[in-house]
Design an enzyme around this catalytic site. Structure first.
Site, PDB file in Angstrom:
ATOM      1  N   ASP A 278     -25.915 -61.993   1.946  1.00  0.00           N
ATOM      2  CA  ASP A 278     -26.850 -61.075   2.563  1.00  0.00           C
ATOM      3  C   ASP A 278     -26.421 -59.678   2.111  1.00  0.00           C
ATOM      4  O   ASP A 278     -25.335 -59.496   1.556  1.00  0.00           O
ATOM      5  CB  ASP A 278     -26.795 -61.221   4.096  1.00  0.00           C
ATOM      6  CG  ASP A 278     -28.035 -60.639   4.746  1.00  0.00           C
ATOM      7  OD1 ASP A 278     -28.349 -61.031   5.885  1.00  0.00           O
ATOM      8  OD2 ASP A 278     -28.691 -59.796   4.105  1.00  0.00           O
TER       9      ASP A 278
HETATM   10  C1  GLC Z   1     -31.133 -57.737   5.499  1.00  0.00           C
HETATM   11  C2  GLC Z   1     -31.365 -59.084   6.112  1.00  0.00           C
HETATM   12  C3  GLC Z   1     -31.837 -60.114   5.135  1.00  0.00           C
HETATM   13  C4  GLC Z   1     -32.649 -59.430   4.047  1.00  0.00           C
HETATM   14  C5  GLC Z   1     -31.696 -58.552   3.262  1.00  0.00           C
HETATM   15  C6  GLC Z   1     -32.418 -57.753   2.176  1.00  0.00           C
HETATM   16  O1  GLC Z   1     -30.154 -57.013   6.152  1.00  0.00           O
HETATM   17  O2  GLC Z   1     -30.335 -59.640   6.915  1.00  0.00           O
HETATM   18  O3  GLC Z   1     -32.621 -61.075   5.863  1.00  0.00           O
HETATM   19  O4  GLC Z   1     -33.249 -60.388   3.197  1.00  0.00           O
HETATM   20  O5  GLC Z   1     -30.975 -57.668   4.092  1.00  0.00           O
HETATM   21  O6  GLC Z   1     -33.224 -56.790   2.777  1.00  0.00           O
END
Ligand code: GLC
Length: 753
Positions: A278
């Site tokens: 993430d």
């Molecule tokens: C965010 C989320 C994830 C998302 C990623 C990119 O913090 O937790 O679900 O796809 O970052 O934005």
């Protein structure tokens, strides 16, 4: 034109193996090992990192080569390009309710709006893989059209507690419904030749201190509840990528857990795709790659340095680096961008809006309908109350948001359907809304909800004299970065007063409550007041039209709850081990967002820095079936404007599957669809088991009055097993298993050795 067709047409004329220069090696799907051998160490390490977040001034960003704002403005990240070997950077963008990219670009007068589809809870409430697949396919066509390669969705974490801030973009409290909904979504999106990212793997069940909190979960609950949705989605739909979660699991960051990312995901489940972190997830870059987290997004300078250092001191092997580089390249060669696909930037937004509307009607759940309060006369006059009726919440916030061109409120939807809105109420609410305009950053940082108002009794009485019925909408909005405050679960004093005043004023006329929410709210204290309650969820940009379709009977509601509506939060088994914060979202973002976790392990805060999943496997109905207190509305509940009768179910063993079938007949007066679940009740064995567990489901077609359908559901016998933590394996007791669709339907027994 779907990408795959395009690919066939291009394949013959395109060879990535050579370019103008004489026999310069260039990436193809067949020479990845050769390319890996050709890459320098510097190139390899860069390939394991994204090229930074949008905005060049990000001090942590990698050299902004191909940074996401250049490749696809508004996307979340990219992979790293190596031009000399024909390796392009590919584009990764959110999110679960639709593609999230910048709607406008500097120096470009075209707009790049995307469709905001219904939120996850509504999709799961359809209990209809075909509908979810159609939403995924439409969403994926926009991903392709705008030149994105991987959609960072779906999220399928279990709804452990109603207050999790991201429940709106997840699916269910039950692993089978969550897994199969995710699988249908993935198949739909990937049918366009673009990828998905099944997230957040695993146990991202709270937003409070999400980057550091430690989910302490028993092996059995982990396997049977929290990992199972991912296992089902991986095995039924094979997502191009999986996204590891922020949190720790039993003390180890999931992004650094070889047990999770290699032993289970790849060893046990046979997954061969890529794992990405993430955004800013994980802690030690080298530990992440070693564990099988192949791609670190969005990519930060210090991670490159750490990888370099670990390679030098031997704590990270070149074999591990090569394994992950290979997976990055295997992802790249699947993408439209690698195959030279040129974005049309012309998705079929009109067609997709129609798909949103139809899908939304299929997921709305009729919770109450006394004295046929619903459907309303579509040519009647309705007094419309509640700020959410005029500022209807289409979806949640954060990365689960979408930059869509428009949204249809319930007020607009009812007017479009031909209903007349009682002018007095309309004037009061539209005036109040004008005083509270939505600020742009509300969409991301979230939870835009204008405060409820209480019209004077005299106005209510005038409206009651003038209108045939009253509709009141209660809305809730939440998003990533923070969980819902405890008070968000209950009606505010103003909402409660409004409901009771309207009921008094409209005595003898239908009063309908519409729940425009992303997750359960408290209903037990007031559900006796209105004649009807429709849970419309966060229905996407066509929400108002879809709500009107159901409220006026153009569409007969057929949604069923994908999670329990408890009487109180205290009844929820995870509540003693959930943050349960009571503060504004702003305060939460300041005190308890991402990196605000305690680092001193001697001062860990219970339910903030760690959470004991003490309820174990007894999540949702698995708990409430055995609990003395009832629930407001049970898992799988939902009414229809018609009635259905079931025949005697049959069940038998067919090879390695159980085949369950039952005849369903529409014995009411209007056409409708019925959801048919099948639950299994196991014989007593060494392991304690829930009273029943969902093993499969199906949904009938639109049955006309008097029409019947034989519904068939089959599921593997292996799915009846439980995970024995002592034996460290799945075990299934022999004996008599009972199968049933609902307490009202006879069950059927099968002896299984
Ligand atoms: C965010 C989320 C994830 C998302 C990623 C990119 O913090 O937790 O679900 O796809 O970052 O934005």
């Amino acid at each position: 034109m779907k990408f795959k067709t395009l690919l066939m047409m291009c394949a013959g004329t395109m060879s990535m193996a050579t370019n103008g220069q004489t026999n310069q090696l260039r990436l193809t799907a067949d020479n990845i090992d050769q390319i890996v051998a050709e890459l320098t160490t510097d190139e390899k390490l860069h390939l394991l990192l994204g090229t930074g977040m949008p905005g060049e001034d990000n001090p942590h960003a990698m050299p902004a080569v191909g940074a996401s704002d250049k490749l696809l403005p508004g996307s979340a990240g990219t992979t790293y390009p190596v031009e000399r070997l024909g390796i392009p950077a590919i584009a990764l963008a959110d999110g679960p309710a639709g593609l999230r990219i910048s709607p406008k670009r500097a120096g470009d007068d075209q707009t790049y709006y995307c469709t905001r589809f219904p939120s996850g809870t509504l999709l799961a409430s359809t209990w209809d893989s075909a509908v979810v697949d159609s939403v995924g396919a439409a969403m994926g066509s926009e991903v392709l059209a705008y030149g994105c390669d991987v959609l960072l969705a779906p999220g399928t974490n279990i709804m452990r507690n109603p207050l999790c801030g991201r429940n709106f973009e997840y699916f269910s409290e039950d692993p089978v419904l969550a897994g199969k909904t995710a699988a249908a979504y993935i198949k739909g999106v990937q049918s366009n030749g673009v990828g998905t990212s099944l997230k957040h793997f695993a146990c991202n069940n709270q937003e409070t201190c999400r980057n550091t909190t430690d989910a302490r979960v028993s092996e059995r609950a982990l396997r049977e509840i929290y990992l199972q949705p991912f296992e089902i989605a991986v095995q039924e739909a094979n997502p191009w990528t999986v996204m590891s979660s922020y949190n720790k699991l039993n003390g180890t960051h999931t992004a650094e857990s070889a047990k999770l990312l290699t032993d289970i995901l790849r060893g046990d489940w046979g997954y061969e795709g890529l794992v990405m972190s993430d955004w800013f997830g994980g802690k030690d870059a080298a530990a992440m790659v070693s564990a099988g987290n192949d791609l670190l997004e969005p990519g930060m300078r210090h991670q490159y340095a750490r990888l370099e250092e670990a390679l030098a001191d031997g704590s990270l092997t070149m074999a591990d680096v090569d394994r992950s580089v290979k997976r990055v390249l295997e992802l790249v060669v699947r993408t439209p961008r690698f195959h030279g696909y040129k974005a049309t930037n012309a998705p079929d937004l009109q067609r997709d809006a129609q798909i949103v509307r139809e899908a939304a009607t299929q997921g709305m759940v009729l919770l109450k309908n006394e004295n046929k309060a619903l459907p309303l006369n579509s040519k009647g006059k309705v007094a419309l109350l509640g700020m959410g009726s005029y500022a209807t919440v289409a979806g949640g916030t954060g990365s689960g948001g979408v930059n869509n061109a428009y949204e249809v409120s319930l007020a607009e939807g009812l007017a479009n359907a031909g209903m007349t809105l009682e002018p007095g109420m309309r004037e009061i609410y539209e005036t109040a809304l004008k005083a509270k305009p939505k600020k742009p950053d509300d969409l991301y940082w979230g939870a835009f909800l204008p405060e409820e108002i209480l019209p004077e009794t005299a106005f209510l009485q005038n409206a009651a004299a003038d209108a045939d019925a009253a509709i009141i909408t209660f809305s809730r909005s939440s998003g990533e970065f923070a969980d819902r405050a405890v008070s968000d679960f209950s009606l505010t004093a103003t909402e409660d007063s409004l409901l009771r005043r309207v009921a008094r004023a409209f005595e003898g006329k239908p009063v309908v409550v519409v729940l425009n929410v992303g997750a359960p709210i408290e209903t037990a204290s007031w559900c006796d007041v209105p004649g009807a309650i429709l849970c419309a969820w966060q229905p996407g940009q066509e929400g108002g039209n879809a709500m009107a379709d159901v409220l006026t009977g153009r569409v007969n509601p057929s949604g069923r709850l994908p999670m329990t509506f408890p009487m109180t939060l205290a009844d929820v088994p995870s509540t003693p081990n959930f943050p349960m914060l009571e503060m504004t979202r702003k305060e939460m973002l300041e005190k308890f967002s991402g990196f605000a976790g305690a680092t001193d392990t001697t001062a860990l805060r219970r339910n903030i820095d760690y959470a004991d999943y003490a309820e174990d496997i007894f999540v949702g109905y698995r708990h409430f079936d055995l609990a003395p207190q009832g629930v407001a509305y049970p898992f799988g509940y939902g009414l229809s404007y018609t009635e259905f009768e079931y025949g005697q179910p049959q069940a038998k063993i067919e090879g390695d599957k159980i085949k369950y079938n039952v005849q369903v007949k529409n014995v009411g007066s209007v056409a409708g669809r019925e959801v048919v679940p099948v639950y299994a009740s196991a014989p007593r064995g060494a392991l304690t088991k829930p009273l029943r567990e969902l093993k499969g489901y199906s949904k009938t077609g639109l049955l006309q009055p008097g029409e019947s359908e034989m519904v068939e559901i089959s599921f593997p016998i292996a799915s009846l097993a439980s995970y024995d933590p002592e034996a460290e394996k799945w075990v299934r007791d022999g004996g008599t298993y009972n199968f049933s669709s609902s307490p009202k339907v006879a069950n059927v027994s099968v002896k299984i050795d």
